[in-house]
Each structure stands twice: as C-alpha cells, then as structure tokens.
Design a protein around this motif. Structure first.
Motif: not given
Length: 745
Positions: A630-640, A737-745
């Motif tokens: 599963q290929y995501d473009t950004s590090y943040e999206s992979r973490c999410k 944790a929830s604040g960070w996950f919500e901030s990632v589009s």
C-alpha cells in the motif's frame, strides 16, 4: 579472525605496475559448541492433571506435614509430588537433536529412509534403489517446505502471547550461537568436558563472594532501631497462596526441585493447602528449608572471548515454591517499610524509576547552570555489590529497620547457608556454599540491598546524592574551592562507610565530571582511597549519556546508531513474516523502545536531532509500506494508515504523562512534586493559565523537562476538556494522539 596482507613475491599472472599483487592470509577459529548431555525429560503439557489433582486431594496434609520437623515435612511433600509426576506425566530420555525445530517425526523418518537407500545404491548399484532414493528426496523436500511454513505460521501467531518464541525462531536459524564453547579456560586451567567447564564456572562465581569471616557486632555504627517501623510476623492465608500459584509465570524454568511452573499452575487448588501449612511453619519457626535456599546458576556471555570464564555472568534459578513464599513476605514487608526508605533511593521501589532519578539530577544541574553556576558530580561503582553483602551486618540493619522476632530469625535462616550449582546443557558442577551477598534472582534480594544501604545518607553532610540500587552519584554546586573541599570531605566519609560495611568501591570505575558553561571552571582533583578520580567530559548514567554542557548530542548519536543496527536485524528476521501486526510489534519492542527510553531527559529541541531520530522510523515505514503493498506519498499518511505516531509526538506524550503523574502524586518523588507550581494571578485576567512557568535565562533550561512540559500541559488544558488533578494520564495521551491524527489530511 586474524587477517594479514603482504606483497606477493611470485604472482601467478603478469603483474600490473600500478596494481601490485597481494598475498592475503586469514586464520579463524571454528566455534565448536559444547555437546549437550542426555537427560530425562518430562512432558508436563501432556500430563493427566485430573488424576494428579485427585491423587493430591486424597492426602491428609494436616497430619502429614504438622507432625514432623519442617525439613522432613518438606521432603515428604516433595515425595508425594514426585510420585504423582512419575506416575501421570509422560517422560522419556532426551537426546539433543541435530534437526531444526520445524522437522516433525514424519520428515525425519523420510530423511532416514532416503539416507538408507542412498547408501544401498552406492554399495550395490541397484537402479531401483536409486529410483526409491529420488522419490524420497522429492518427498523430503516438499515435506520440509510444508513443515517450515507451518512452523513459521505458528511462530508468527504466537509471538504476541509468547515473545520467547521469536528468539527460539532466531536461534533455530543460527545453530549453536547461544551454546557454550567446547573448551573454556580460567586462570590458566583449561577444560573441555561438561563437568569440568561447570566446575570452572563454579570456582569463578565463588571467588566473587566475601569470605565467611566472623564480624564484631559492637564495632559498627548506624544500626540503631528507627523506632517508627516494627514488623515481627507475616500472615499467610490460603487465598493469597492460591492467587500467587495461579498467576505464576509459565515461561520460568524449574529450580533445583525440578517442579515445572505448568505443573504448579494446573495443580494450584490442591497445592494451596500443603504450601500454606509449610509457609506458616517456615515463618513461625524461623527456618527456610535447605532445598529452598539452593539455586541453579547458568552462565551468560557478556563480552570478549567466549572461551574465557571471566567473560560470563551468573543467572540464578530458584525453586518456584520459594519464590511464592518470598512474594508473600515481600508484599507485607514492603508495605511496612514504605516510609522507611530514603527519598534519594529510586531503585526497586514502587512509583520510582530511572526516569525519576535522572529528572531529579538534571533539574538540579540545569537550574544551577541557568544562573551561570557549576556543578561537580562523582559517579561511583561497587565491585560485585550484591554478592559482597556481609550477612551479620545485614541482620543488624534489618533489626534497625524494625524487623524482629520470628521474621528476623526467618531472614537469618534465609540469607545464611545458601548454596548454588552451575548447570549447563545437562552437566552440573559440585555444590558450593554462598557465604555472603543477597540472593540473586530473588524478589527479596533487591529489597534487602536497599535496606542495607539505606543509612548511607549519613555520609553526605554538604552534598546531595541519588541512588538507583548500587548506582550512586554525588553532586554539589561549586562556587568556590571550599565547595570542592566539602565535596571531598563527603567522599572521605563515604570511604569510611564502605570500609565499615565491607563494601568495595571500584575506584577505576569511579569518575568525576563538571557540568558548566563557564569558560574557566574550578577544577579540583577528587580522590577515593588515595587515588585521583578520572575526570571525564561525558558519562553514561542509567543508560543516558550526559556531557558537560547537557547537549545530549552524544546520547542521540549513540541511540540512533544502535537503533539502526537493531532495525536491520528486525527487518531481516521478519522478512518471511506476513502479519503486519507482528512486524509492528517487533519494531515497537526492539527499535522504538530504544529510541524513547527516558526521552524526558534528553528530548531534542533542534531540527537536526529531531530529523536524525525520525529518519529511523521513516525507513521502517517504507519497509512496512512495501510489505503490505500500500503506497502512500507522505510519511504522515503512512503513520496514519498504520496508526503509528511520529517519534516527536510520542515524546510529547511521554513528557505530558509523566508530568501529570508527578502532579497527581502517582510518582513518589517529593522534589519533583515541589517543582509543579500553580499560577496564581494577582489580578483579573482573560486567559487563565494553570501552571506557573519559571523564568529561564538559558535555552537548555528552557528546554528542560519541568519547564517545557509545563508549557505543553498548559496548552492542553486550554484547548481540551481536561483537569490536571482529576483527569487520568491516559486522557492526556489520547488528546495528543487524536489531535495529531485529526491534523493529518
């Protein structure tokens, strides 16, 4: 491996003038593991426990155990257990297998048949034998693939419940990597037999103890009774014993009595009554039976040559019944002595840890450095501290702590006349007595050591100190040369204390370090035992590397280097695993934990260090992306996607959770609690701030734990429905944790 490179005098082919021929010679020692001895093995997982419990339930334990001396009663108890084990537990002679663990009996039979027909073909040349051999070879190959896939699947499914299976899987692919070599040496004596090697280990381990010389009780100080603690008996109830038997760790090995933890757990109901009787008698009579004071010792390699006995350390295995009795005593003794231990001791005590120890130290140092000051610190080391505790002195200190009566007599029996034997690969040494020290591998050992050194505070009249068991650091703010002299006087008092209590300071491993940013600090040559202490610019303290300016660059570099190596090991090891969950568990257990240990102390604030740490997790996330396709473009999206927080966010959580625990007194550290200060406005303000942020003159003080975390907590309290003193720490963690996950589009 020895490697030598020299010019080649007689090259095989014409030599290029610019590329000379070289002769490379190498010599390496082939590791030959010690062959395991055959022994009788019991298959406890296949036992008939219904019949065993029925057999034990028919015994009149009251009559059997109360009408004999304690040693004879225990022997009779074990006789009944061994009779039940021999009768209802399957057993057979165990021969060390040369096959990998995934080979099943069917595959082994096919391999033997294959070898038989190959031998017949080579002898007689019959083509039918070769055809049979070819058929068996194909069948063996396909069967082996099926067996390995099943083994891999079972290992992968069971890692979360039984982490030891992962190491079994690793060792299965590195045969002999964890075994002892077939030949070892100690003080010029070499042995290549199993018993001889065990005896060499036993001799070396015995040399670390104090000689059993009599001690004059009247020549020592510091053993007066405190008067505020008193405990003479321990209550034993059947309910407590049953609960402890049912919760026994099934992964533990059997001790010298050879009783398996699985047997104890499955027979807990029937064993509760006899053990309650034996435990009560032991505590009332002040006697520990001999078998419960014995231990199996296994040598574990530390570093250096594997062929040298001195490069190993001992790991003790005690009888499991004895450990259950220790737990009964420990829970009640610890409750009675909770307020007895000095606040400077952070080792093996509830609600204290290496983090509280290090935070107390760094807060003192950074607050003094913030005002332009200097702090000198001495880090000490003892030689075999736990093994060299004098028993007579220890008993006096137990009496001073308020332990008396039957319990004091019980402790006297507990620590004296202990014995141990080195057991390796089915071989064993001679039994040796243990004349000093607290029992290794026991629950009471660390508690007894804390009691022993609890009066060390009397040495330090001018300086401060912190302890984590036997790891101690002494420190003082230095303004003039007289402050250095006062610190030296405390070191002299420490020398006297160690001499009086038979503690051996290892001066070669004691260091002095000066924490300051002054261009011209006051440098003083501190001494211990008439020897100057080595002055260093960095020191490893409870796993964290401090430097003189508290930049923690060396520590971040060290953990990054280690984490990269470990992650490479994890990626290689789980390359055949298909479960993303298991791969994440291994990463979090081995890699991320190393990157987060005590991050409250060294949390980086500069982008270069933050990125250096985050790069390691970025690499793992790319590997995880490849595994799950599963290929995501950004590090943040992979973490999410995989629900893994960036390391920077996890450090914020670690800071906040510990700060909240300090504020709510869930951490037992008064000096840290006193640093949590509320903001009390002297006039009406629109924006209410809960915590007072102390003023900082320097960047490193502003970035220290208590200052930076107070700012983080204030922001959380403003933007979330949280209360500093009533909301659980997990609520703060969830908010970040929830604040960070919500901030990632």
């Amino acid at each position: 491996m020895d490697l030598t490179v020299s010019c080649c005098g007689d090259p095989i082919v014409p030599e290029d003038a610019h590329h000379k021929s070289l002769r490379i010679s190498s010599s390496s020692t082939i590791f030959e593991p010690l062959k395991a001895n055959r022994r009788l093995k019991y298959f406890y997982n296949k036992g008939d426990y219904d019949k065993i419990n029925e057999f034990l339930g028919l015994i009149d334990w009251e009559d059997s155990l109360n009408n004999k001396p304690l040693e004879e009663a225990l022997d009779l108890f074990y006789k009944y257990l061994y009779d039940a084990i021999d009768k209802y537990i399957p057993q057979k002679q165990f021969y060390p297998s040369s096959y990998p663990p995934w080979y099943n009996p069917s595959l082994i039979k096919i391999l033997k048949e294959k070898s038989k027909y190959l031998k017949k073909y080579r002898t007689y040349g019959n083509i039918s034998d070769y055809n049979t051999f070819s058929l068996l070879r194909r069948r063996a190959k396909s069967t082996e693939e099926i067996c390995y896939r099943d083994y891999l699947r079972k290992t992968e499914e069971s890692i979360t419940d039984n982490p030891k299976l992962f190491w079994s899987f690793i060792k299965a692919n590195k045969k002999g990597s964890n075994a002892l070599p077939s030949s070892l040496s100690y003080k010029g004596i070499t042995s290549d037999s199993g018993e001889g090697i065990c005896n060499l280990f036993a001799t070396y381990f015995q040399s670390t103890f104090l000689s059993a010389a009599p001690t004059n009780r009247n020549c020592r100080r510091g053993v007066e009774s405190s008067g505020c603690h008193s405990i003479c008996d321990v209550e034993v109830t059947a309910d407590v014993v049953l609960k402890l038997l049912q919760s026994i760790d099934l992964s533990k090995g059997a001790g010298p009595d050879h009783i398996s933890p699985l047997f104890i757990s499955r027979c807990a109901d029937e064993l509760t009554k006899p053990l309650t009787i034996l435990f009560k008698r032991s505590l009332k009579e002040g006697i520990i039976p001999k078998i419960w004071k014995s231990a199996f010792v296994t040598p574990v390699h530390k570093s250096g040559s594997r062929n040298e006995v001195t490069n190993y350390r001992p790991i003790s295995k005690l009888c499991l019944f004895a450990k259950v009795l220790e737990r009964v005593v420990h829970s009640q003794l610890y409750s009675a002595l909770t307020n007895f231990f000095i606040p400077e001791q952070h080792g093996f005590l509830k609600r204290r840890s290496t983090a509280t120890n290090l935070l107390s130290f760094t807060d003192f140092v950074t607050s003094n450095m913030d005002s332009g000051g200097q702090v000198d610190s001495i880090f000490t080391d003892y030689s075999k501290a736990f093994d060299r505790i004098d028993h007579v002195i220890l008993l006096d200190k137990l009496l001073a702590a308020g332990i008396h009566g039957n319990l004091l007599r019980w402790f006297s029996s507990y620590i004296e006349n202990r014995s141990q034997v080195v057991a390796v690969s089915g071989y064993s040494s001679k039994w040796h007595t243990v004349p000093s020290g607290v029992p290794q591998g026991s629950l009471l050992g660390p508690l007894l050591f804390n009691i022993f050194v609890n009066d060390i505070k009397s040495c330090f009249r001018s300086s401060q100190f912190l302890l984590y068991a036997d790891d101690m650091k002494i420190f003082r703010k230095i303004e003039t040369a007289h402050d250095c002299y006062l610190l030296q006087q405390d070191l002299v008092a420490l020398e006297d204390y160690c001499s009086l209590n038979k503690l051996d300071l290892n001066v070669s491993k004691c260091f002095s370090i000066t924490f300051t940013r002054k261009p011209n600090p006051i440098l003083y040559d501190y001494t211990l035992k008439t020897r100057n202490l080595k002055r260093v610019n960095e020191i490893k303290d409870l796993g964290v590397i401090h430097d003189t300016k508290f930049t923690y660059e060396k520590h971040i570099n060290a953990i990054s280097k280690k984490a990269i190596k470990v992650m490479g090991f994890v990626i290689r090891s789980c390359s055949q695993f298909s479960s993303i969950k298991i791969i994440k568990v291994l990463y979090c257990s081995f890699v991320r934990s190393a990157l987060e240990y005590c991050s409250q102390i060294w949390c980086p604030q500069y982008g270069i260090y933050i990125n250096r740490l985050e790069t390691i997790q970025r690499k793992f996330m790319r590997f995880l992306q490849y595994k799950c396709k599963q290929y995501d473009t950004s590090y943040e999206s992979r973490c999410k996607r995989h629900h893994i927080l960036p390391l920077m966010e996890r450090r914020k959580i670690a800071d906040t959770v510990l700060y909240v625990k300090i504020a709510q007194s869930l951490v037992d550290c008064p000096n840290l609690l006193s640093s949590v200060k509320l903001q009390v406005p002297n006039r009406s303000v629109r924006r209410l701030v809960t915590l007072f942020i102390p003023q900082s003159h320097t960047k490193y003080r502003h970035n220290s734990f208590l200052v930076r975390t107070a700012t983080q907590v204030n922001r959380l309290l403003e933007s979330n429905d949280l209360d500093l003193f009533n909301s659980k720490p997990s609520k703060f963690k969830q908010a970040i944790a929830s604040g960070w996950f919500e901030s990632v589009s």
